[in-house]
Write an enzyme that holds these catalytic residues in place. Structure first.
Site, PDB file in Angstrom:
ATOM      1  N   LYS A   1       0.133   4.317  -0.300  1.00 34.19           N
ATOM      2  CA  LYS A   1      -0.454   5.524   0.299  1.00 34.19           C
ATOM      3  C   LYS A   1      -0.206   6.730  -0.625  1.00 34.19           C
ATOM      4  O   LYS A   1      -0.261   6.578  -1.839  1.00 34.19           O
ATOM      5  CB  LYS A   1       0.084   5.737   1.717  1.00 34.19           C
ATOM      6  CG  LYS A   1      -0.053   4.461   2.552  1.00 34.19           C
ATOM      7  CD  LYS A   1       0.229   4.651   4.014  1.00 34.19           C
ATOM      8  CE  LYS A   1       0.096   3.308   4.729  1.00 34.19           C
ATOM      9  NZ  LYS A   1       0.194   3.417   6.160  1.00 34.19           N
TER      10      LYS A   1
ATOM     11  N   SER B   1       3.655  -1.992  10.270  1.00 28.51           N
ATOM     12  CA  SER B   1       5.102  -1.984  10.479  1.00 28.51           C
ATOM     13  C   SER B   1       5.785  -3.299  10.092  1.00 28.51           C
ATOM     14  O   SER B   1       6.723  -3.735  10.766  1.00 28.51           O
ATOM     15  CB  SER B   1       5.436  -1.598  11.931  1.00 28.51           C
ATOM     16  OG  SER B   1       5.017  -0.275  12.193  1.00 28.51           O
TER      17      SER B   1
ATOM     18  N   GLU C   1      -6.412   4.712   7.869  1.00 25.95           N
ATOM     19  CA  GLU C   1      -6.283   6.152   7.613  1.00 25.95           C
ATOM     20  C   GLU C   1      -7.579   6.725   7.041  1.00 25.95           C
ATOM     21  O   GLU C   1      -7.922   7.877   7.302  1.00 25.95           O
ATOM     22  CB  GLU C   1      -5.070   6.415   6.702  1.00 25.95           C
ATOM     23  CG  GLU C   1      -3.783   6.229   7.500  1.00 25.95           C
ATOM     24  CD  GLU C   1      -2.630   5.605   6.757  1.00 25.95           C
ATOM     25  OE1 GLU C   1      -2.608   5.646   5.520  1.00 25.95           O
ATOM     26  OE2 GLU C   1      -1.737   5.046   7.434  1.00 25.95           O
TER      27      GLU C   1
ATOM     28  N   GLY D   1       2.709   2.297  10.735  1.00 33.44           N
ATOM     29  CA  GLY D   1       3.653   3.400  10.567  1.00 33.44           C
ATOM     30  C   GLY D   1       4.321   3.820  11.854  1.00 33.44           C
ATOM     31  O   GLY D   1       4.923   4.889  11.925  1.00 33.44           O
TER      32      GLY D   1
ATOM     33  N   HIS E   1      -9.361   1.281   5.094  1.00 34.49           N
ATOM     34  CA  HIS E   1      -8.018   1.391   5.672  1.00 34.49           C
ATOM     35  C   HIS E   1      -8.083   2.316   6.888  1.00 34.49           C
ATOM     36  O   HIS E   1      -8.875   3.270   6.914  1.00 34.49           O
ATOM     37  CB  HIS E   1      -7.035   1.943   4.635  1.00 34.49           C
ATOM     38  CG  HIS E   1      -5.629   1.936   5.152  1.00 34.49           C
ATOM     39  ND1 HIS E   1      -5.145   2.952   5.927  1.00 34.49           N
ATOM     40  CD2 HIS E   1      -4.647   1.011   5.061  1.00 34.49           C
ATOM     41  CE1 HIS E   1      -3.891   2.656   6.282  1.00 34.49           C
ATOM     42  NE2 HIS E   1      -3.568   1.481   5.766  1.00 34.49           N
TER      43      HIS E   1
ATOM     44  N   ASN F   1       0.866  -1.178   0.000  1.00 30.47           N
ATOM     45  CA  ASN F   1       0.000   0.000   0.000  1.00 30.47           C
ATOM     46  C   ASN F   1       0.907   1.233   0.000  1.00 30.47           C
ATOM     47  O   ASN F   1       1.506   1.563   1.018  1.00 30.47           O
ATOM     48  CB  ASN F   1      -0.880  -0.042   1.261  1.00 30.47           C
ATOM     49  CG  ASN F   1      -1.666   1.238   1.452  1.00 30.47           C
ATOM     50  OD1 ASN F   1      -1.794   2.047   0.536  1.00 30.47           O
ATOM     51  ND2 ASN F   1      -2.212   1.421   2.658  1.00 30.47           N
TER      52      ASN F   1
ATOM     53  N   GLU G   1      -5.120  -4.870  10.627  1.00 29.60           N
ATOM     54  CA  GLU G   1      -4.054  -3.886  10.805  1.00 29.60           C
ATOM     55  C   GLU G   1      -4.321  -3.107  12.091  1.00 29.60           C
ATOM     56  O   GLU G   1      -5.078  -2.116  12.067  1.00 29.60           O
ATOM     57  CB  GLU G   1      -4.030  -2.917   9.620  1.00 29.60           C
ATOM     58  CG  GLU G   1      -3.773  -3.588   8.292  1.00 29.60           C
ATOM     59  CD  GLU G   1      -3.225  -2.597   7.273  1.00 29.60           C
ATOM     60  OE1 GLU G   1      -2.094  -2.798   6.831  1.00 29.60           O
ATOM     61  OE2 GLU G   1      -3.920  -1.625   6.969  1.00 29.60           O
TER      62      GLU G   1
HETATM   63  P1  PGA Z   1       3.001   0.356   7.534  1.00 29.66           P
HETATM   64  O1  PGA Z   1       1.523   0.548   6.925  1.00 29.66           O
HETATM   65  O2  PGA Z   1       3.534  -0.935   6.970  1.00 29.66           O
HETATM   66  O3  PGA Z   1       3.766   1.565   7.053  1.00 29.66           O
HETATM   67  O4  PGA Z   1       2.866   0.297   9.011  1.00 29.66           O
HETATM   68  C1  PGA Z   1       0.659  -0.536   6.745  1.00 29.66           C
HETATM   69  C2  PGA Z   1      -0.632  -0.060   6.155  1.00 29.66           C
HETATM   70  O5  PGA Z   1      -1.086   1.032   6.520  1.00 29.66           O
HETATM   71  O6  PGA Z   1      -1.253  -0.744   5.313  1.00 29.66           O
END
Ligand code: PGA
Length: 253
Positions: free
Chosen positions: A13, A215, A100, A176, A98, A11, A170
């Protein structure tokens, strides 16, 4: 690792415009092991889908997806894209809900579920992202939160066909942040999600792939992939590095 074919998803983003997308695939494609038994999916920004599709040429082992859609098909919805437009642009898979989208843009469980159902209804594979916030985990409500996010797909509506569904767990506190759920935590939640899917779909619920995200890096991917009921990974930051992402794919072979 489970017996379902692994899915390793990136992903991106809000990263990688068309030029960076071309550069990524130029470096990544030769590194992806030819023996990779599952599927790789990349979710670039929608504006980079065309560049990604051109870079892939005839390759069918990498799927392209969109990070979000709107449920309407067309019309006066400035700034949105529909599942139909996404498919026309080369996407075969879409994220819905997601964290976010939920926590930065205020998307509700019902809205995420509606997007998922519309994406699947238009022929895309739908990846429903679920996960609890830190305070929800610390107060012992992680499972309840995930259950509500998942059960919204069947709230007053026909749940989408299980063969077009993927669920990504997640935990918000792991996205992140550099904090990863332990393999045991991931496996426990995946086991509980599996039970919910079986309640929803009967034995067909055993075929829905469950991804872990939050992460994930080359250094922890192997352990997470080996955990019970983990069928693959949804990777944000570490999917931007073609070398590291290929390394993670090779761990799933
Ligand atoms: P990350 O994000 O691997 O940077 O923690 C995962 C995601 O948001 O799908």
């Amino acid at each position: 690792m489970s017996t379902r074919a692994p899915i390793i998803a990136g992903n991106w983003k809000l990263n990688n415009g068309p030029a960076a997308t071309r550069a990524f695939f130029e470096e990544f494609l030769p590194l992806l092991p030819g023996t990779f038994p599952g599927s790789v999916a990349i979710f670039p920004p929608s504006l980079s889908l065309a560049a990604a599709r051109d870079a892939l040429g005839e390759r069918t082992d990498i799927r392209l997806g969109v990070q979000n859609i709107y449920w309407e098909e067309s019309g006066a919805f400035t700034g949105e894209i529909s599942a139909t437009l996404a498919a026309d642009a080369g996407a075969t898979i879409a994220l819905a809900g997601h964290s976010e989208r939920r926590h930065v843009f205020g998307e509700t469980n019902e809205e995420s579920a509606r997007k998922l159902r519309v994406a699947i209804g238009k022929g895309l594979t739908g990846v429903l992202c679920v996960g609890e916030k830190l305070e929800e985990r610390e107060s012992g409500r992680a499972f309840e939160v995930v259950e509500r996010q998942l059960s919204a797909v069947a709230d007053g509506a026909q749940p989408p066909p299980p063969e077009s569904l993927v669920v990504a767990y997640e935990p918000v506190w792991a996205i992140g942040t550099g904090r990863t759920a332990s393999a045991a935590d991931a496996s426990e939640m995946h086991g509980r999600i599996r039970v919910l899917l079986e309640e929803l779909y009967g034995s067909a619920g055993t075929r829905v792939p469950l991804l872990y995200g939050g992460s994930v890096k080359p250094g922890n991917a192997g352990e997470l992939l080996a955990a019970g009921d983990v069928d693959g990974l949804l990777i944000g930051g570490a999917s931007l590095d073609p070398v590291g992402f290929a390394e993670i794919c090779s761990l799933a072979t």
